[in-house]
Design an enzyme around this catalytic site. Structure first.
Site, PDB file in Angstrom:
ATOM      1  N   SER A 201       0.832  -1.198   0.000  1.00  0.00           N
ATOM      2  CA  SER A 201       0.000   0.000   0.000  1.00  0.00           C
ATOM      3  C   SER A 201       0.874   1.259   0.000  1.00  0.00           C
ATOM      4  O   SER A 201       1.645   1.475  -0.935  1.00  0.00           O
ATOM      5  CB  SER A 201      -0.966  -0.044   1.193  1.00  0.00           C
ATOM      6  OG  SER A 201      -1.949   0.950   1.086  1.00  0.00           O
ATOM      7  N   ASP A 296      -9.953  -4.096  -4.652  1.00  0.00           N
ATOM      8  CA  ASP A 296      -9.165  -3.046  -4.010  1.00  0.00           C
ATOM      9  C   ASP A 296      -9.260  -1.773  -4.840  1.00  0.00           C
ATOM     10  O   ASP A 296      -9.014  -1.810  -6.047  1.00  0.00           O
ATOM     11  CB  ASP A 296      -7.702  -3.512  -3.919  1.00  0.00           C
ATOM     12  CG  ASP A 296      -6.789  -2.530  -3.204  1.00  0.00           C
ATOM     13  OD1 ASP A 296      -7.232  -1.426  -2.849  1.00  0.00           O
ATOM     14  OD2 ASP A 296      -5.608  -2.882  -3.005  1.00  0.00           O
ATOM     15  N   HIS A 326      -7.960  -5.209  -0.135  1.00  0.00           N
ATOM     16  CA  HIS A 326      -6.780  -4.488   0.322  1.00  0.00           C
ATOM     17  C   HIS A 326      -6.390  -4.960   1.728  1.00  0.00           C
ATOM     18  O   HIS A 326      -7.244  -5.220   2.570  1.00  0.00           O
ATOM     19  CB  HIS A 326      -7.089  -2.987   0.358  1.00  0.00           C
ATOM     20  CG  HIS A 326      -5.886  -2.132   0.557  1.00  0.00           C
ATOM     21  ND1 HIS A 326      -5.068  -1.763  -0.473  1.00  0.00           N
ATOM     22  CD2 HIS A 326      -5.361  -1.569   1.675  1.00  0.00           C
ATOM     23  CE1 HIS A 326      -4.089  -1.009  -0.001  1.00  0.00           C
ATOM     24  NE2 HIS A 326      -4.246  -0.891   1.295  1.00  0.00           N
TER      25      HIS A 326
END
Length: 355
Positions: A201, A296, A326
């Site tokens: 991320s 995601d 995610h």
């Protein structure tokens, strides 16, 4: 045992952990039957049923949210929730807390080695959390799984976070951590030319930025392993940002909040150190392994970055974890698919180090 990555679970989190542990042991036949009723996205991916539960719970239970309240509260909540999903690992050969010199002072790091003997190399791992939350503690289980699967030492680092320290503090710290890893690797019996930079991320963003910022130096990453990275902070809309704006753990509200904290000055959002996708030239960068989750909001920009790297002549492996949401590398206790994909990331790191 690393003291810096230990989290004491409150009673509710202990109950939550027990529930996750039971759910994670459901037979494949049961998960398969439940999966027939799961949602299918526009790309044809079917959501894993356990991921559907996490996504819905995150939208309804305040303590599972990554935003809301003070940054300190959100950070503590993520550490606790991640710890409640920790997998069980045997004793590690090396687990030591360290410090490295950041531009504004010393910062923490933890080095892991799963087994005795010579490691395959070193991974500089940068945790995610929107540049606002996350820590070595929140990613302890994920990092252990990567250490086991890759055979590499993992150096998991802290860096300054927003809103207290907005852009480019995190970039500066991670570059300092890279230089620390290069200098320290020989002391750990590792060739500095066998270092991978990786993160998930926001950490994937920072890993990509390190690969760009160190281009042309004497020592560069052997591989950039980018796990559902955010690559464009400019505010550009993508199909996945629209399709998965809510209900899948990471929400549009979360992303807007993180962006405002990390990049309060609007003009910085197109800086390539914040939005690596916007770099004009990606040629000459290290090989890349990019994995994206099917459900995601960051999926499409991860794919776009992989495609732009490939177009620039970079060797790229793009993997789509179609059933995942995610944050799945932190959900191994709950999800067999998450365990499998995390193992695949570790295998890709081992493969990159073997070249």
């Amino acid at each position: 045992m690393s003291r810096a990555t230990s989290v004491n679970l409150p009673p509710l989190a202990k109950l939550q952990s027990r529930a996750f542990r039971v759910a994670g042991r459901l037979p494949a036949s049961v998960l398969g039957a439940l999966g027939r009723f799961s949602e299918v996205n526009a790309a044809g991916d079917r959501l894993a049923p356990e991921m559907a539960v996490v996504g819905q719970a995150a939208g309804r239970l305040p303590w599972l949210s990554m935003t809301g309240g003070s940054p300190a509260r959100a950070r503590r909540a993520l550490d606790v929730n991640s710890a409640s999903m920790e997998q069980d690992f045997g004793p590690f050969a090396v687990e030591e807390d360290l410090t490295y010199d950041g531009p504004a002072g010393p910062l923490g790091a933890t080095r892991y080695r799963a087994r005795e003997g010579q490691p395959t190399g070193l991974v500089l791992f940068i945790h995610g959390g929107g540049f606002v939350v996350g820590s070595r503690a929140s990613h302890d289980s994920a990092v252990r799984a990567l250490a086991v699967a890759s055979g590499a030492d993992i150096l998991s680092i802290e860096y300054r976070m927003a809103p207290e320290d907005p852009f480019p503090a995190a970039v500066d710290d991670c570059l300092a951590a890279w230089r620390f890893a290069v200098a320290a690797a020989p002391e750990w019996g590792i060739d500095p030319n066998r270092i991978v930079v990786s993160g998930d991320s926001a950490g994937g963003n920072l890993a990509a930025v390190i690969a760009q910022q160190t281009r042309g130096e004497a020592v560069v990453p052997r591989l950039q392993a980018l796990i559902y990275p955010v690559t464009d902070m400019s505010g550009a809309e993508t199909g996945s940002r629209r399709e998965f704006a809510s209900g899948y753990f990471l929400t549009k509200k979360d992303m807007d909040s993180f962006s405002d904290d990390y990049l309060p000055v609007e003009s910085t959002r197109t800086d390539v150190r914040a939005s690596p996708l916007l770099a004009d030239d990606l040629s000459g960068l290290p090989p890349a392994y990019v994995i994206v989750a099917g459900f995601d909001p960051l999926r499409d920009e991860g794919i776009a970055y992989a495609e732009k790297l490939r177009a620039a002549g970079v060797l790229v492996t793009l993997e789509r974890a179609g059933s995942m949401i995610h944050g799945f590398i932190n959900m191994g206790l709950l999800s067999p698919d998450a365990r499998e994909y995390t193992a695949r990331i570790g295998a890709a790191i081992a493969d990159g180090l073997s070249r």
